[in-house]
Design an enzyme around this catalytic site. Structure first.
Site, PDB file in Angstrom:
ATOM      1  N   GLY A 136      15.466  -5.482  -0.444  1.00 40.22           N
ATOM      2  CA  GLY A 136      15.474  -5.799   0.986  1.00 40.22           C
ATOM      3  C   GLY A 136      16.564  -5.031   1.690  1.00 40.22           C
ATOM      4  N   CYS A 191      17.223  -4.825  -7.029  1.00 36.86           N
ATOM      5  CA  CYS A 191      18.055  -4.262  -5.959  1.00 36.86           C
ATOM      6  C   CYS A 191      18.687  -5.386  -5.125  1.00 36.86           C
ATOM      7  CB  CYS A 191      17.207  -3.299  -5.127  1.00 36.86           C
ATOM      8  SG  CYS A 191      18.232  -2.208  -4.154  1.00 36.86           S
ATOM      9  N   TYR A 192      18.260  -5.593  -3.881  1.00 36.45           N
ATOM     10  CA  TYR A 192      18.815  -6.712  -3.107  1.00 36.45           C
ATOM     11  C   TYR A 192      18.634  -8.012  -3.879  1.00 36.45           C
ATOM     12  CZ  TYR A 192      19.674 -10.062   0.607  1.00 36.45           C
ATOM     13  OH  TYR A 192      20.193 -11.104   1.348  1.00 36.45           O
ATOM     14  N   HIS A 216      14.628   0.389  -8.602  1.00 34.28           N
ATOM     15  CA  HIS A 216      13.272  -0.086  -8.294  1.00 34.28           C
ATOM     16  C   HIS A 216      12.295   0.332  -9.396  1.00 34.28           C
ATOM     17  CE1 HIS A 216      13.854  -1.552  -4.164  1.00 34.28           C
ATOM     18  NE2 HIS A 216      14.857  -0.690  -4.155  1.00 34.28           N
ATOM     19  N   GLU A 263       9.292  -0.491  -9.706  1.00 36.92           N
ATOM     20  CA  GLU A 263       7.899  -0.453  -9.241  1.00 36.92           C
ATOM     21  C   GLU A 263       7.488   0.896  -8.694  1.00 36.92           C
ATOM     22  OE1 GLU A 263      10.279  -2.298  -8.186  1.00 36.92           O
ATOM     23  OE2 GLU A 263      10.551  -2.187  -6.028  1.00 36.92           O
ATOM     24  N   GLY A 316     -21.907  -0.790   4.541  1.00 33.65           N
ATOM     25  CA  GLY A 316     -22.131   0.187   3.474  1.00 33.65           C
ATOM     26  C   GLY A 316     -20.823   0.673   2.888  1.00 33.65           C
ATOM     27  N   VAL A 333     -17.112   0.032   0.912  1.00 32.89           N
ATOM     28  CA  VAL A 333     -16.902  -0.694  -0.340  1.00 32.89           C
ATOM     29  C   VAL A 333     -16.597  -2.182  -0.086  1.00 32.89           C
ATOM     30  CG1 VAL A 333     -15.436  -0.859  -2.387  1.00 32.89           C
ATOM     31  CG2 VAL A 333     -16.161   1.364  -1.572  1.00 32.89           C
ATOM     32  N   ASP A 334     -15.733  -2.476   0.882  1.00 31.84           N
ATOM     33  CA  ASP A 334     -15.314  -3.870   1.071  1.00 31.84           C
ATOM     34  C   ASP A 334     -16.473  -4.768   1.486  1.00 31.84           C
ATOM     35  OD1 ASP A 334     -12.898  -2.740   0.558  1.00 31.84           O
ATOM     36  OD2 ASP A 334     -12.168  -2.832   2.620  1.00 31.84           O
ATOM     37  N   SER A 335     -17.224  -4.328   2.492  1.00 29.49           N
ATOM     38  CA  SER A 335     -18.304  -5.207   2.948  1.00 29.49           C
ATOM     39  C   SER A 335     -19.418  -5.260   1.903  1.00 29.49           C
ATOM     40  CB  SER A 335     -18.839  -4.776   4.315  1.00 29.49           C
ATOM     41  OG  SER A 335     -19.576  -3.581   4.239  1.00 29.49           O
ATOM     42  N   LYS A 394      -7.205  -3.190  -2.960  1.00 29.72           N
ATOM     43  CA  LYS A 394      -8.356  -2.283  -2.917  1.00 29.72           C
ATOM     44  C   LYS A 394      -8.825  -1.875  -4.326  1.00 29.72           C
ATOM     45  CE  LYS A 394     -11.025   0.283  -0.225  1.00 29.72           C
ATOM     46  NZ  LYS A 394     -11.650  -0.143   1.028  1.00 29.72           N
TER      47      LYS A 394
END
Ligand code: XMP
Length: 523
Positions: free
Chosen positions: A57, A84-85, A180, A182, A234, A236-238, A379
């Site tokens: 942070g 970190c923070y 970090h 990540e 059409g 990907v998500d929907s 995603k």
């Protein structure tokens, strides 16, 4: 989804907190990010995490009133990892000392960028797989630093500017690192998370296979015998939303595919064939291209185009949805990044919630309740779920396509003639990219037809046709982008093919603008 093993990430406002969550999800660990302001004793008790991570942070723990986790987190009896923070907060809370960083000079200075950590003291299970060579590359980004360890802690790794780079109290399973793990620039960081969740007893029960079953049960539970409508684009998500809900409730779902006449070559047919014929879904193909193209006639201003398309989309969807008797729910492909509450420092302790409006304002307007079965997914997970549901890889890996479609790739006035030419040129370009095996290296590729005719010569004749621009970019999230470095051979071959195969184009250019300062789309 309370029956998963759960990890809680307490967010102190780092730019990269979402990456922590993604690393964990890749390990099949279910985790949620919550802003520190929301994590109270009662929240913790209710969430019942199997492990907790404190994010980085921007604040300084040396400041009175700086963000902290609730004290009860330290008595839950579960492993904690501070980053970190998060490391500094843990040290201060547990009786250590943090100091403000000097920008230069030895021993505990501010540090930004790549650094190398070497091991100290015994081997720590958190570091299994680390230090195969005598040092590990890590990414540092800190102003303050730990100056005195809290009782019970030892140092397990140091870097020239961070004597307390890796610290731990193994008895209590409290771990704290200055860097970090990540981010991509800590190449072995995933291993550290893997060790942490293993020690916390996670069994990797978060898989898309298991999720599919639970999501289906949850949809049935929520919807009962009521009807659901879904705007299927059409994308990907929907698509994944629709197929999942269809698996749960079959014919109680009706999808409306609004065809605005601004789709790519063969796209409408592909969507209809796949969803109606292959998946057997109730699908309304709302072919409203005349309406959209009619209202767009003579319009050149990009914002006006977008407003017309957005407004008509809602009207059209509502018209078809109104025809579906007894619909009580609207399905939306909202994803986890759309609903993560972010820490707001400018606005005091309040939190900002980003909301997603695929069909903006419609649920309220139509009195519909929302079904959002992808709300917990990133995603990448939506793609994995799509694969589980049988969607072909070629579909799942498709480049993004904007809601306003080809309208924003046709600067100036939109005409049917220009759209036809654009569709053909775009299909040739994508074919070239696929043939050369480049499709998956590119974030997005398309053709824009330019509002200018140029003179050319073909055979013995003079031509006066449109010019077009090829656009292909690499990107991680669409926020920034670089143009793709095609070879000259590729560009030459593509230009030749477009000019030979697409009547109406006699000049091809390649757009080499990055974002910023350009945008990916032309409008
Ligand atoms: P820009 O052009 O802003 O695009 O650099 C960034 C990404 O967003 C997509 N895009 C849209 N997607 N509705 C969408 O669903 C829109 O109105 C829209 N405008 C841009 C664009 O294709 C790129 O992936």
């Amino acid at each position: 989804m309370t029956d998963h093993q759960r990890l809680l990430i307490i967010d102190f406002g780092s730019q990269v907190t979402q990456l922590i969550a993604r690393r964990l999800r890749e390990l099949n660990v279910y985790c949620e990010i919550h802003p520190y302001q929301k994590v109270t004793d009662a929240f913790l008790a209710d969430f019942a995490p199997r492990a907790v991570i404190f994010s980085g942070g921007p604040d300084s723990v040396t400041r009175a009133g700086s963000p902290r986790p609730p004290k009860s987190v330290y008595t839950l009896g579960v492993p904690i990892l501070g980053i970190c923070y998060g490391q500094q907060a843990m040290m201060e809370d547990l009786g250590g000392k943090v100091e403000g960083g000097k920008i230069s000079g030895g021993g505990g200075t501010a540090e930004f960028g790549r650094a190398f950590v070497t091991p100290a003291n015994d081997r720590l299970p958190l570091l299994d797989g680390w230090f195969a060579t005598d040092r590990e590359q890590v990414w540092m980004s800190h102003g303050d630093h730990v100056a005195k360890l809290a009782p019970g802690f030892q140092v397990y790794g140091t870097s020239p500017n961070a004597p307390f780079a890796i610290t731990a109290d193994p008895d209590r399973h409290f771990y704290a690192v200055q860097f970090h793990p990540e981010v991509h620039h800590t190449p072995n960081g995933a291993k550290l998370y893997e060790n942490f969740v293993r020690m916390a007893g996670f069994t990797g029960d978060w898989t898309m296979d298991a999720y599919r079953e639970q999501a289906i049960a949850a949809i049935r539970d929520q919807v009962g015998d009521k009807k659901v409508i879904c705007a299927l684009s059409g994308g990907v998500d929907s698509s994944v939303t629709a197929i999942l809900i269809h698996e749960a409730i079959g014919d109680q779902l009706t999808c409306v595919f609004v065809d605005h006449g601004l789709l790519r070559l063969g796209e409408a047919e592909q969507v209809v064939t796949m969803f109606r014929d292959h998946y057997n879904l109730n699908l309304i193909h709302a072919d409203e291209s005349d309406l959209f193209l009619g209202k767009l006639e003579g319009v050149s201003d990009p914002e006006t185009k977008r407003k017309i398309i957005g407004g008509l989309f809602i009207d059209v969807f509502q018209k078809y949805a109104d025809g579906i008797e007894g619909a009580e729910f609207l399905a939306q492909g909202t994803l986890y990044p759309d609903v993560i509450e972010s820490v707001s420092f400018s606005g005091g302790p309040s939190v900002t919630i980003k909301s997603h409006h695929n069909v903006g304002g419609l649920p309220e307007k139509m009195g519909l309740k929302l079904v959002e079965p992808l709300r917990e997914l990133f995603k990448d997970e939506v793609r994995a779920l799509g694969r589980e549901l049988g969607l072909p890889d070629s579909f799942i890996g498709r480049h993004p396509f904007p809601g306003p479609g080809l309208a924003i790739r046709c600067p100036g006035e939109i005409t049917r003639e220009k759209l036809e030419i654009l569709r053909k040129a775009d299909a040739v370009f994508i074919d070239q990219i696929r043939k050369h095996g480049l499709y998956n290296d590119i974030w997005q590729a398309f053709v824009a037809i330019l509002p200018v005719r140029t003179v050319g010569v073909m055979g013995d004749g003079r031509t006066y046709d449109f010019a077009c621009a090829l656009r292909a970019v690499t990107s991680v999230d669409g926020m920034t982008a670089d143009y793709y470095p095609f070879t000259h051979d590729f560009l030459g071959e593509t230009a030749t093919r477009i000019i030979n195969e697409v009547q109406g184009i006699n000049r091809v250019t390649y757009d080499i603008t990055s974002k910023p300062p350009g945008t990916i789309e032309w409008e």
